[in-house]
Motif scaffolding. Sequence first.
Motif, PDB file in Angstrom:
ATOM      1  N   MET A 110       0.834  -1.198   0.000  1.00  0.00           N
ATOM      2  CA  MET A 110       0.000   0.000   0.000  1.00  0.00           C
ATOM      3  C   MET A 110       0.876   1.259   0.000  1.00  0.00           C
ATOM      4  SD  MET A 110      -2.946  -1.138   2.713  1.00  0.00           S
ATOM      5  CE  MET A 110      -3.773   0.427   2.720  1.00  0.00           C
ATOM      6  N   ILE A 111       1.881   1.274   0.858  1.00  0.00           N
ATOM      7  CA  ILE A 111       2.776   2.431   0.932  1.00  0.00           C
ATOM      8  C   ILE A 111       3.503   2.632  -0.391  1.00  0.00           C
ATOM      9  CG2 ILE A 111       4.909   3.286   1.997  1.00  0.00           C
ATOM     10  CD1 ILE A 111       3.855   2.230   4.664  1.00  0.00           C
ATOM     11  N   ASN A 112       3.954   1.554  -1.016  1.00  0.00           N
ATOM     12  CA  ASN A 112       4.642   1.666  -2.306  1.00  0.00           C
ATOM     13  C   ASN A 112       3.723   2.213  -3.389  1.00  0.00           C
ATOM     14  OD1 ASN A 112       7.066   0.771  -1.283  1.00  0.00           O
ATOM     15  ND2 ASN A 112       6.682  -1.364  -1.808  1.00  0.00           N
ATOM     16  N   ASN A 113       2.461   1.800  -3.407  1.00  0.00           N
ATOM     17  CA  ASN A 113       1.506   2.335  -4.383  1.00  0.00           C
ATOM     18  C   ASN A 113       1.292   3.838  -4.184  1.00  0.00           C
ATOM     19  OD1 ASN A 113       1.123  -0.121  -5.626  1.00  0.00           O
ATOM     20  ND2 ASN A 113      -0.682  -0.637  -4.422  1.00  0.00           N
ATOM     21  N   ILE A 114       1.163   4.257  -2.932  1.00  0.00           N
ATOM     22  CA  ILE A 114       1.001   5.681  -2.637  1.00  0.00           C
ATOM     23  C   ILE A 114       2.260   6.445  -3.047  1.00  0.00           C
ATOM     24  CG2 ILE A 114       0.748   7.367  -0.772  1.00  0.00           C
ATOM     25  CD1 ILE A 114      -0.981   5.215   0.675  1.00  0.00           C
ATOM     26  N   GLU A 115       3.402   5.880  -2.706  1.00  0.00           N
ATOM     27  CA  GLU A 115       4.677   6.517  -3.040  1.00  0.00           C
ATOM     28  C   GLU A 115       4.830   6.691  -4.552  1.00  0.00           C
ATOM     29  OE1 GLU A 115       9.419   5.840  -2.079  1.00  0.00           O
ATOM     30  OE2 GLU A 115       7.984   4.238  -1.675  1.00  0.00           O
ATOM     31  N   ASN A 116       4.489   5.665  -5.318  1.00  0.00           N
ATOM     32  CA  ASN A 116       4.595   5.754  -6.779  1.00  0.00           C
ATOM     33  C   ASN A 116       3.666   6.825  -7.345  1.00  0.00           C
ATOM     34  OD1 ASN A 116       6.524   3.757  -6.856  1.00  0.00           O
ATOM     35  ND2 ASN A 116       5.035   2.116  -7.197  1.00  0.00           N
ATOM     36  N   SER A 117       2.459   6.910  -6.809  1.00  0.00           N
ATOM     37  CA  SER A 117       1.520   7.930  -7.276  1.00  0.00           C
ATOM     38  C   SER A 117       2.043   9.335  -6.974  1.00  0.00           C
ATOM     39  CB  SER A 117       0.159   7.709  -6.641  1.00  0.00           C
ATOM     40  OG  SER A 117      -0.745   8.683  -7.053  1.00  0.00           O
ATOM     41  N   ILE A 118       2.592   9.526  -5.802  1.00  0.00           N
ATOM     42  CA  ILE A 118       3.121  10.841  -5.427  1.00  0.00           C
ATOM     43  C   ILE A 118       4.349  11.183  -6.279  1.00  0.00           C
ATOM     44  CG2 ILE A 118       4.254  12.136  -3.573  1.00  0.00           C
ATOM     45  CD1 ILE A 118       2.325  10.747  -1.627  1.00  0.00           C
ATOM     46  N   LYS A 119       5.205  10.202  -6.533  1.00  0.00           N
ATOM     47  CA  LYS A 119       6.390  10.449  -7.361  1.00  0.00           C
ATOM     48  C   LYS A 119       5.994  10.871  -8.773  1.00  0.00           C
ATOM     49  CE  LYS A 119       9.856   7.554  -5.138  1.00  0.00           C
ATOM     50  NZ  LYS A 119      10.635   6.312  -5.244  1.00  0.00           N
ATOM     51  N   GLN A 120       4.950  10.262  -9.310  1.00  0.00           N
ATOM     52  CA  GLN A 120       4.537  10.569 -10.680  1.00  0.00           C
ATOM     53  C   GLN A 120       3.820  11.908 -10.777  1.00  0.00           C
ATOM     54  OE1 GLN A 120       2.128   7.278 -11.886  1.00  0.00           O
ATOM     55  NE2 GLN A 120       3.860   5.881 -12.105  1.00  0.00           N
ATOM     56  N   ASN A 121       2.908  12.194  -9.859  1.00  0.00           N
ATOM     57  CA  ASN A 121       2.025  13.355 -10.002  1.00  0.00           C
ATOM     58  C   ASN A 121       2.223  14.427  -8.940  1.00  0.00           C
ATOM     59  OD1 ASN A 121       0.798  11.769 -12.008  1.00  0.00           O
ATOM     60  ND2 ASN A 121      -0.598  10.885 -10.504  1.00  0.00           N
ATOM     61  N   ASN A 122       3.069  14.164  -7.964  1.00  0.00           N
ATOM     62  CA  ASN A 122       3.251  15.039  -6.805  1.00  0.00           C
ATOM     63  C   ASN A 122       1.926  15.233  -6.046  1.00  0.00           C
ATOM     64  OD1 ASN A 122       5.178  16.281  -5.232  1.00  0.00           O
ATOM     65  ND2 ASN A 122       4.641  18.309  -5.985  1.00  0.00           N
ATOM     66  N   GLN A 123       1.035  14.255  -6.182  1.00  0.00           N
ATOM     67  CA  GLN A 123      -0.237  14.226  -5.462  1.00  0.00           C
ATOM     68  C   GLN A 123      -0.826  12.826  -5.571  1.00  0.00           C
ATOM     69  OE1 GLN A 123      -2.911  16.968  -7.294  1.00  0.00           O
ATOM     70  NE2 GLN A 123      -3.173  15.742  -9.123  1.00  0.00           N
ATOM     71  N   ILE A 124      -1.917  12.617  -4.865  1.00  0.00           N
ATOM     72  CA  ILE A 124      -2.635  11.343  -4.967  1.00  0.00           C
ATOM     73  C   ILE A 124      -4.123  11.646  -4.900  1.00  0.00           C
ATOM     74  CG2 ILE A 124      -2.504  10.861  -2.498  1.00  0.00           C
ATOM     75  CD1 ILE A 124      -2.195   7.859  -3.310  1.00  0.00           C
ATOM     76  N   SER A 125      -4.883  10.960  -5.683  1.00  0.00           N
ATOM     77  CA  SER A 125      -6.325  11.245  -5.711  1.00  0.00           C
ATOM     78  C   SER A 125      -7.036  10.509  -4.571  1.00  0.00           C
ATOM     79  CB  SER A 125      -6.919  10.822  -7.052  1.00  0.00           C
ATOM     80  OG  SER A 125      -6.888   9.424  -7.178  1.00  0.00           O
ATOM     81  N   ASN A 126      -8.163  11.057  -4.184  1.00  0.00           N
ATOM     82  CA  ASN A 126      -8.974  10.408  -3.148  1.00  0.00           C
ATOM     83  C   ASN A 126      -9.513   9.068  -3.634  1.00  0.00           C
ATOM     84  OD1 ASN A 126      -8.624  12.320  -1.175  1.00  0.00           O
ATOM     85  ND2 ASN A 126     -10.330  13.567  -1.903  1.00  0.00           N
ATOM     86  N   GLU A 127      -9.763   8.941  -4.930  1.00  0.00           N
ATOM     87  CA  GLU A 127     -10.233   7.668  -5.490  1.00  0.00           C
ATOM     88  C   GLU A 127      -9.173   6.582  -5.326  1.00  0.00           C
ATOM     89  OE1 GLU A 127     -10.303  10.550  -7.491  1.00  0.00           O
ATOM     90  OE2 GLU A 127     -12.377  10.966  -6.928  1.00  0.00           O
ATOM     91  N   THR A 128      -7.909   6.975  -5.536  1.00  0.00           N
ATOM     92  CA  THR A 128      -6.821   6.005  -5.366  1.00  0.00           C
ATOM     93  C   THR A 128      -6.728   5.548  -3.921  1.00  0.00           C
ATOM     94  OG1 THR A 128      -5.615   7.101  -7.144  1.00  0.00           O
ATOM     95  CG2 THR A 128      -4.350   5.623  -5.738  1.00  0.00           C
ATOM     96  N   LEU A 129      -6.828   6.493  -2.986  1.00  0.00           N
ATOM     97  CA  LEU A 129      -6.801   6.131  -1.559  1.00  0.00           C
ATOM     98  C   LEU A 129      -7.980   5.236  -1.209  1.00  0.00           C
ATOM     99  CD1 LEU A 129      -5.733   9.364   0.334  1.00  0.00           C
ATOM    100  CD2 LEU A 129      -4.428   7.285  -0.034  1.00  0.00           C
TER     101      LEU A 129
END
Length: 189
Positions: free
Chosen positions: A17-36
């Motif tokens: 889970m942490i790696n998925n969040i980390e990858n999303s932040i690295k790509q977009n410098n944010q994460i969507s609520n849908e992803t969470l």
Amino acid sequence: MYKIFIYNRPSRIVDNMINNIENSIKQNNQISNETLNKLFEDNKKPLKYTGKTLKYISIFQYNNSNKNKEELLDTYPKLKNAKYIYPDIKELNSDLSRIGYISNASSSKVLVNKNSTWLIRIAYISGEYKYIINYFIITCFVIYWLLFGIWATINVYHKVGYKFGWTVSFFVFNIFAYMLFMFKNKTKI
């Protein structure tokens, strides 16, 4: 054919889970609520099977933080200051008022990305301690059982002398054997 079951340890699930969040932040410098939302709902059941209950995912953003990674991992910022949180703070507050705490364990990671530092925290209730109350109750019951057997044996010794059969029956059948003894000797209970 044989089926192979792979045991997902809780740490592996949380790390993914942490790696998925980390990858999303690295790509977009944010994460969507849908992803969470998707991460939370997809990993809720697998984590439950390992004895842990997933409670929330919180992500904090610090701009130009002077703290190093270890200092950030040791901090516990208020959830209301999280940039992203799932489920929302209202639901977490209802849990807090209902059971008195939100979680008793968490996994965290610090991510330094571009001009900001991110603290990712996944909190859960660990089920490792839920059996302590069961062990306590069983221990109390065993102590009661033994003390009653000792008391009944001493009581019978004072009334009719030592009888090995009664002693064994007190430790095996406990109060039922004592009631039988009282009935046979016409003594009031």
